[in-house]
Design a protein around this motif. Structure first.
Motif, short mmCIF file in Angstrom:
data_model
loop_
_atom_site.label_atom_id
_atom_site.label_comp_id
_atom_site.label_asym_id
_atom_site.label_seq_id
_atom_site.Cartn_x
_atom_site.Cartn_y
_atom_site.Cartn_z
N LEU A 131 1.71 -20.17 18.49
CA LEU A 131 1.49 -19.97 17.06
C LEU A 131 0.85 -21.21 16.43
O LEU A 131 -0.12 -21.10 15.67
N LEU A 132 1.36 -22.37 16.76
CA LEU A 132 0.79 -23.61 16.22
C LEU A 132 -0.67 -23.76 16.63
O LEU A 132 -1.55 -24.02 15.79
N ILE A 133 -0.95 -23.59 17.90
CA ILE A 133 -2.32 -23.76 18.41
C ILE A 133 -3.27 -22.75 17.77
O ILE A 133 -4.37 -23.11 17.31
N LEU A 134 -2.87 -21.50 17.72
CA LEU A 134 -3.76 -20.47 17.18
C LEU A 134 -3.93 -20.59 15.66
O LEU A 134 -5.01 -20.28 15.14
N ARG A 135 -2.90 -21.05 14.96
CA ARG A 135 -3.06 -21.28 13.51
C ARG A 135 -4.09 -22.37 13.25
O ARG A 135 -4.92 -22.25 12.36
N VAL A 136 -4.03 -23.44 14.05
CA VAL A 136 -4.99 -24.53 13.88
C VAL A 136 -6.39 -24.08 14.31
O VAL A 136 -7.38 -24.40 13.65
N ALA A 137 -6.47 -23.31 15.35
CA ALA A 137 -7.78 -22.89 15.87
C ALA A 137 -8.44 -21.80 15.03
O ALA A 137 -9.66 -21.82 14.85
N HIS A 139 -7.21 -20.41 11.77
CA HIS A 139 -7.05 -20.50 10.31
C HIS A 139 -6.93 -19.14 9.62
O HIS A 139 -7.37 -18.98 8.49
N ASN A 140 -6.40 -18.12 10.32
CA ASN A 140 -6.25 -16.82 9.66
C ASN A 140 -5.08 -16.04 10.26
O ASN A 140 -4.42 -16.51 11.19
N ALA A 141 -4.85 -14.86 9.73
CA ALA A 141 -3.71 -14.04 10.14
C ALA A 141 -3.83 -13.50 11.56
O ALA A 141 -2.84 -13.06 12.14
N LEU A 142 -5.02 -13.55 12.11
CA LEU A 142 -5.18 -13.09 13.49
C LEU A 142 -4.27 -13.86 14.45
O LEU A 142 -3.78 -13.30 15.44
N ALA A 143 -4.00 -15.11 14.13
CA ALA A 143 -3.12 -15.93 14.98
C ALA A 143 -1.76 -15.27 15.16
O ALA A 143 -1.24 -15.19 16.28
N GLY A 148 2.07 -12.30 18.49
CA GLY A 148 2.92 -11.13 18.66
C GLY A 148 2.59 -10.36 19.93
O GLY A 148 3.48 -9.95 20.67
N ALA A 149 1.29 -10.20 20.19
CA ALA A 149 0.87 -9.50 21.41
C ALA A 149 1.29 -10.29 22.66
O ALA A 149 1.78 -9.70 23.64
N MET A 150 1.12 -11.61 22.61
CA MET A 150 1.50 -12.42 23.77
C MET A 150 3.02 -12.45 23.94
O MET A 150 3.52 -12.42 25.07
N ALA A 151 3.77 -12.47 22.84
CA ALA A 151 5.23 -12.42 22.93
C ALA A 151 5.68 -11.12 23.60
O ALA A 151 6.57 -11.13 24.45
#
Length: 188
Positions: A131-137, A139-143, A148-151
């Motif tokens: 979540l941290l990595i994808l939020r930084v990468a 910058h949107n709700a897709l993270a 969720g899909a990976m979880a």
């Protein structure tokens, strides 16, 4: 000792009979401990790499630019990583401190529980780090959707699939035992 019909059936199928391997409690504990150590080696390596990465993040220049939310996610992730490392390294300490006290079966049982706890914590750590990595990468709700899909994928691989195999195995054993009890006659 003559094998029972159930033992013959398991031998033919290549599966272990329900009665076990004809080993003493101590031999079984030794075998289970060896199996557990192999599993822990895999999990510990991944946790150590992830935790090392997490510890290094705070010293990067971009860390200062993180939002308060991302810093909170980072702190939660580091704490989860620490808890995961403790749970997955704990069985080694448990074994070392109890060695020589004739508690091997109990040690194996508790170490196994700690390992399962460690896997649950690792699941949480992986999701939080992702979540941290994808939020930084992104910058949107897709993270959040990707996490969720990976979880879900982690849950399927780590918990659902083993539970399914166990349920299927138990169901096959019950069906086979019922078939044997009827004298090998097929169901009508």
């Amino acid at each position: 000792m003559t094998p029972t019909a159930g033992e013959d059936r398991h031998a033919e199928s290549g599966r272990e009979p329900d009665i076990g391997r004809h080993e003493t409690t101590e031999e079984r504990a030794d075998r289970l401990w060896t199996d557990l150590l192999q599993e822990l080696r895999v999990a510990q390596t991944g946790v150590q790499i992830l935790f090392g990465f997490l510890l290094a993040v705070v010293f990067q220049s971009r860390f200062a630019a993180l939002s308060d939310t991302d810093r909170t996610i980072y702190v939660v992730t580091v704490m989860l990583g620490s808890a995961t490392a403790a749970a997955l390294i704990g069985p080694v300490s448990l074994h070392r401190l109890l060695t020589g006290h004739r508690l091997k079966p109990q040690t194996v049982a508790w170490a196994s529980r700690m390992t399962v706890l460690g896997l649950v914590l690792l699941f949480c750590t992986m999701c939080s780090a992702l979540l941290l990595i994808l939020r930084v990468a992104l910058h949107n709700a897709l993270a959040l959707w990707l996490v969720g899909a990976m979880a879900l994928w982690f849950l399927v691989c780590w918990f659902v699939f083993p539970a399914w195999v166990l349920a299927r195995s138990t169901s096959e054993d019950e069906t086979s035992d019922a078939h044997s009890a009827r004298g090998g006659r097929p169901d009508s």
